[in-house]
Scaffold this active site. Structure first.
Site, PDB file in Angstrom:
ATOM      1  N   VAL A  11     -44.611 -29.437 -21.711  1.00 17.22           N
ATOM      2  CA  VAL A  11     -43.886 -28.175 -21.603  1.00 17.22           C
ATOM      3  C   VAL A  11     -44.668 -27.187 -20.740  1.00 17.22           C
ATOM      4  O   VAL A  11     -44.123 -26.538 -19.844  1.00 17.22           O
ATOM      5  CB  VAL A  11     -43.622 -27.606 -23.019  1.00 17.22           C
ATOM      6  CG1 VAL A  11     -43.023 -26.222 -22.948  1.00 17.22           C
ATOM      7  CG2 VAL A  11     -42.696 -28.544 -23.793  1.00 17.22           C
ATOM      8  N   GLU A 151     -37.834 -24.798 -25.709  1.00 13.69           N
ATOM      9  CA  GLU A 151     -37.666 -25.606 -24.504  1.00 13.69           C
ATOM     10  C   GLU A 151     -36.816 -26.826 -24.825  1.00 13.69           C
ATOM     11  O   GLU A 151     -36.954 -27.415 -25.888  1.00 13.69           O
ATOM     12  CB  GLU A 151     -39.064 -26.030 -24.031  1.00 13.69           C
ATOM     13  CG  GLU A 151     -39.096 -26.685 -22.711  1.00 13.69           C
ATOM     14  CD  GLU A 151     -38.379 -25.881 -21.649  1.00 13.69           C
ATOM     15  OE1 GLU A 151     -38.833 -24.794 -21.323  1.00 13.69           O
ATOM     16  OE2 GLU A 151     -37.321 -26.356 -21.174  1.00 13.69           O
ATOM     17  N   PHE A 152     -35.946 -27.201 -23.895  1.00 16.14           N
ATOM     18  CA  PHE A 152     -35.049 -28.342 -24.165  1.00 16.14           C
ATOM     19  C   PHE A 152     -35.239 -29.480 -23.169  1.00 16.14           C
ATOM     20  O   PHE A 152     -34.354 -30.306 -22.994  1.00 16.14           O
ATOM     21  CB  PHE A 152     -33.594 -27.865 -24.177  1.00 16.14           C
ATOM     22  CG  PHE A 152     -33.351 -26.772 -25.181  1.00 16.14           C
ATOM     23  CD1 PHE A 152     -33.272 -27.070 -26.535  1.00 16.14           C
ATOM     24  CD2 PHE A 152     -33.248 -25.449 -24.787  1.00 16.14           C
ATOM     25  CE1 PHE A 152     -33.078 -26.063 -27.475  1.00 16.14           C
ATOM     26  CE2 PHE A 152     -33.052 -24.431 -25.723  1.00 16.14           C
ATOM     27  CZ  PHE A 152     -32.974 -24.736 -27.068  1.00 16.14           C
ATOM     28  N   LEU A 153     -36.392 -29.503 -22.495  1.00 17.38           N
ATOM     29  CA  LEU A 153     -36.569 -30.544 -21.486  1.00 17.38           C
ATOM     30  C   LEU A 153     -36.928 -31.890 -22.109  1.00 17.38           C
ATOM     31  O   LEU A 153     -37.483 -31.969 -23.194  1.00 17.38           O
ATOM     32  CB  LEU A 153     -37.618 -30.122 -20.448  1.00 17.38           C
ATOM     33  CG  LEU A 153     -39.012 -29.707 -20.898  1.00 17.38           C
ATOM     34  CD1 LEU A 153     -39.883 -30.911 -21.155  1.00 17.38           C
ATOM     35  CD2 LEU A 153     -39.628 -28.820 -19.836  1.00 17.38           C
ATOM     36  N   ALA A 252     -26.570 -47.094 -28.680  1.00 20.51           N
ATOM     37  CA  ALA A 252     -27.184 -47.735 -29.852  1.00 20.51           C
ATOM     38  C   ALA A 252     -28.457 -48.456 -29.419  1.00 20.51           C
ATOM     39  O   ALA A 252     -28.565 -48.931 -28.296  1.00 20.51           O
ATOM     40  CB  ALA A 252     -26.201 -48.726 -30.454  1.00 20.51           C
ATOM     41  N   CYS A 261     -41.026 -36.037 -30.151  1.00 20.34           N
ATOM     42  CA  CYS A 261     -40.182 -34.912 -30.584  1.00 20.34           C
ATOM     43  C   CYS A 261     -39.238 -35.257 -31.733  1.00 20.34           C
ATOM     44  O   CYS A 261     -39.356 -34.689 -32.818  1.00 20.34           O
ATOM     45  CB  CYS A 261     -39.396 -34.377 -29.397  1.00 20.34           C
ATOM     46  SG  CYS A 261     -40.458 -33.888 -28.036  1.00 20.34           S
TER      47      CYS A 261
HETATM   48  C1  UGA Z   1     -36.041 -34.670 -26.676  1.00 22.88           C
HETATM   49  C2  UGA Z   1     -34.786 -33.817 -26.377  1.00 22.88           C
HETATM   50  O1  UGA Z   1     -33.802 -34.622 -25.729  1.00 22.88           O
HETATM   51  C3  UGA Z   1     -35.134 -32.625 -25.501  1.00 22.88           C
HETATM   52  O2  UGA Z   1     -33.983 -31.810 -25.319  1.00 22.88           O
HETATM   53  C4  UGA Z   1     -36.230 -31.803 -26.187  1.00 22.88           C
HETATM   54  O3  UGA Z   1     -36.629 -30.698 -25.377  1.00 22.88           O
HETATM   55  C5  UGA Z   1     -37.441 -32.706 -26.425  1.00 22.88           C
HETATM   56  O4  UGA Z   1     -37.039 -33.830 -27.250  1.00 22.88           O
HETATM   57  C6  UGA Z   1     -38.505 -31.895 -27.124  1.00 22.88           C
HETATM   58  O5  UGA Z   1     -38.284 -31.453 -28.251  1.00 22.88           O
HETATM   59  O6  UGA Z   1     -39.534 -31.594 -26.500  1.00 22.88           O
HETATM   60  P1  UGA Z   1     -37.446 -36.552 -25.352  1.00 22.88           P
HETATM   61  O7  UGA Z   1     -38.160 -36.755 -26.648  1.00 22.88           O
HETATM   62  O8  UGA Z   1     -38.224 -36.405 -24.096  1.00 22.88           O
HETATM   63  O9  UGA Z   1     -36.511 -35.224 -25.443  1.00 22.88           O
HETATM   64  O10 UGA Z   1     -36.500 -37.809 -25.150  1.00 22.88           O
HETATM   65  P2  UGA Z   1     -34.936 -38.150 -25.277  1.00 22.88           P
HETATM   66  O11 UGA Z   1     -34.434 -38.478 -23.935  1.00 22.88           O
HETATM   67  O12 UGA Z   1     -34.211 -37.130 -26.054  1.00 22.88           O
HETATM   68  O13 UGA Z   1     -34.998 -39.502 -26.138  1.00 22.88           O
HETATM   69  C7  UGA Z   1     -35.531 -39.524 -27.462  1.00 22.88           C
HETATM   70  C8  UGA Z   1     -35.398 -40.899 -28.062  1.00 22.88           C
HETATM   71  O14 UGA Z   1     -34.022 -41.207 -28.325  1.00 22.88           O
HETATM   72  C9  UGA Z   1     -35.891 -42.045 -27.171  1.00 22.88           C
HETATM   73  O15 UGA Z   1     -36.558 -43.008 -27.956  1.00 22.88           O
HETATM   74  C10 UGA Z   1     -34.623 -42.645 -26.588  1.00 22.88           C
HETATM   75  O16 UGA Z   1     -34.755 -43.996 -26.212  1.00 22.88           O
HETATM   76  C11 UGA Z   1     -33.684 -42.474 -27.774  1.00 22.88           C
HETATM   77  N1  UGA Z   1     -32.259 -42.480 -27.402  1.00 22.88           N
HETATM   78  C12 UGA Z   1     -31.743 -41.510 -26.606  1.00 22.88           C
HETATM   79  C13 UGA Z   1     -31.416 -43.457 -27.933  1.00 22.88           C
HETATM   80  O17 UGA Z   1     -31.861 -44.343 -28.680  1.00 22.88           O
HETATM   81  N2  UGA Z   1     -30.082 -43.426 -27.626  1.00 22.88           N
HETATM   82  C14 UGA Z   1     -29.549 -42.468 -26.824  1.00 22.88           C
HETATM   83  O18 UGA Z   1     -28.318 -42.504 -26.586  1.00 22.88           O
HETATM   84  C15 UGA Z   1     -30.395 -41.494 -26.302  1.00 22.88           C
END
Ligand code: UGA
Length: 454
Positions: A11, A151-153, A252, A261
């Site tokens: 971040v 932050e939502f990145l 899935a 996160c």
């Molecule tokens: C997540 C949020 O998406 C962000 O908006 C937030 O800012 C961030 O946490 C945080 O709190 O800092 P991130 O952890 O980088 O971001 O990753 P994601 O892309 O959200 O994926 C999280 C997990 O969910 C991964 O293991 C991914 O493989 C899994 N996932 C994601 C699924 O299993 N299925 C999906 O359809 C999407």
């Protein structure tokens, strides 16, 4: 504006880079001199596409610098971002040690009015605690406001996510602080939502928890689809076409959601609920489903191998918790590898970015770290795909089949095309759909005879 960003992690570094790139004067503050020196030279402590280039450009053009001196960082700036980590503590709650240490440091160095902005993910009420700590440590007559600006990145797309964010959430107590925040974000093309401190803090947790809920929900639909002979990918497509629901976060996965996160934030929100004498039942299930998902996928693997993995070698593609990152924190892939190794099998593993991090955690016992994707496949009895890297989507199936000894392919991300995989002669087992790895009754096939007579 003069900005200090404390905490050079995901971040903090992305925020520092983007704010500098938008013309602000930014100083990044960290504790570790070696790390700070490296960042200044463009060597990032994290894998984030495009970050190093923006940082180098802004350092060169004189808008961005990094320091370990709190005095220099804080005193020179009028907006201070807190971006330090809030890892999961023993009780499930976020550990706020680093946040409170920074608040003290800011108090000690307060000179003139400053806006202290919390970007770290912190539980409801934390900004009021920060305010209190700063007050206790600041010189007499010090002036400041606290602001919650979550932050939502996402890792891997962090730059894009921050530049093109859907919304900017600003929790503040007064107009003076809000004015500064409006000025700071004036060039961003996104609505700014202004609210109270506590609601802003809650928005962050509610967002992550809802996204995690979507994943656990579709994972359970997947369980049903397998049993009822429907296809979770088709179902997600159809459900996602409803604009009220949306297609995002409905993929899935056999390894569950991971990362630094979702697991921590869902647990922390649950802890907040119990602290408030409320049992957030839905969140409990979200966490439980996420854990069960890995055990269920492991059951498919053991069933296909006739409950005996000992003496076999597995190829694994994907170690990071998701694609486009080297981060293995709470990675489902790492948990699966531990289980497979625990059953006595050997592994050949590969990830485009997370090899070094994995070596530190899993060591070399029973694990060979492959040179590339195809090196992983040499002589293995079964192949597992655990992370959704784009690179794996274009795998040459005919070549892979020749390199492997066995023909089992476990795709925990539904990454590959079922027809193509089955057509190439694999026994394919994926998530939330029946394949040639299932009997007509919906059981996993026993592949003992097919596996080269083993
Ligand atoms: C997540 C949020 O998406 C962000 O908006 C937030 O800012 C961030 O946490 C945080 O709190 O800092 P991130 O952890 O980088 O971001 O990753 P994601 O892309 O959200 O994926 C999280 C997990 O969910 C991964 O293991 C991914 O493989 C899994 N996932 C994601 C699924 O299993 N299925 C999906 O359809 C999407």
């Amino acid at each position: 504006m003069k900005i200090c960003v404390i905490g050079p992690g995901y971040v903090g570094l992305v925020g520092a880079a983007i704010f500098a790139d938008m013309g602000n004067q930014v100083v990044g503050l960290g504790k570790n001199k070696e790390k700070i020196d490296k960042i200044t030279k463009g060597v990032m402590p994290i894998y984030e596409p495009g970050l190093s280039e923006i940082i180098l450009k802004n350092v060169k053009e004189g808008r961005l610098k990094f320091t370990t001196s709190a005095t220099e960082g804080i005193k020179e700036s009028n907006v201070i971002f807190i971006c330090v980590g809030t890892p999961q503590g023993d009780t499930g709650a976020a550990d706020l040690t680093a946040v409170m240490a920074v608040a003290k440091e800011i108090g000690n160095n307060l000179n003139g009015y400053k806006v202290i902005v919390t970007k770290s993910t912190v539980p409801v009420g934390t900004n009021e605690r920060i305010e209190h700590v700063v007050q206790e440590n600041m010189p007499k007559g010090g002036e400041f406001d606290v602001v919650s600006n979550p932050e939502f990145l996402r890792e891997g797309t962090a730059i894009e996510d921050m530049r093109n964010t859907d919304r900017i959430v600003v929790g503040a107590k007064n107009e003076r602080a809000l004015k500064v925040m409006r000025e700071l974000y004036k060039d961003f093309d996104a609505p700014m939502m202004e609210c109270d401190l506590r609601s802003a803090e809650m928005i962050k947790y509610a967002s992550n928890a809802l996204l995690a809920t979507k994943i656990s929900f579709i994972n359970e639909i997947g369980q049903l689809c397998e049993r009822a002979d429907a296809n979770v990918q088709v179902v997600a497509e159809g459900v996602g076409l409803d604009k009220r629901i949306g297609r995002a976060f409905l993929n899935a996965t056999g390894v569950g959601y991971g990362g630094s996160c979702f697991p921590k934030d869902v647990a922390a929100l649950y802890k907040t609920s119990t602290d408030q004498a409320y049992d957030f039942k839905l969140l409990r299930s979200v966490m439980e489903v996420n854990e069960l998902q890995k055990f269920n996928f492991m059951k498919k693997i053991t069933k296909a191998m006739d409950d005996n993995l000992s003496g076999y070698t597995f190829g694994v593609l994907g170690l990071a918790f998701k694609g486009d990152t080297d981060d293995i924190r709470e990675s489902g892939a790492i948990k699966m590898i531990r289980m497979i190794r625990g059953h006595g099998a050997k592994l050949r593993v590969y990830d485009p970015a997370a090899m070094e991090n994995t070596k530190k955690v899993l060591g070399h016992d029973g694990i060979y770290y492959s040179k590339d994707m195809y090196d992983t496949l040499e002589g293995v009895d079964a192949l597992c795909i655990f992370t959704e890297w784009n690179e794996f989507k274009s795998i040459d199936l005919a070549k892979s089949k020749k390199l492997m000894k066995g023909s089992l392919l476990f795709d925990a991300r539904n990454l590959l095309d079922q027809k193509a995989v089955e057509g190439a002669g694999f026994i394919y087992i994926a998530v939330g759909k029946r394949t040639n790895g299932y009997t007509e009754d919906g059981d996993i096939v026993s592949t003992a005879i097919l596996r080269n007579g083993k």
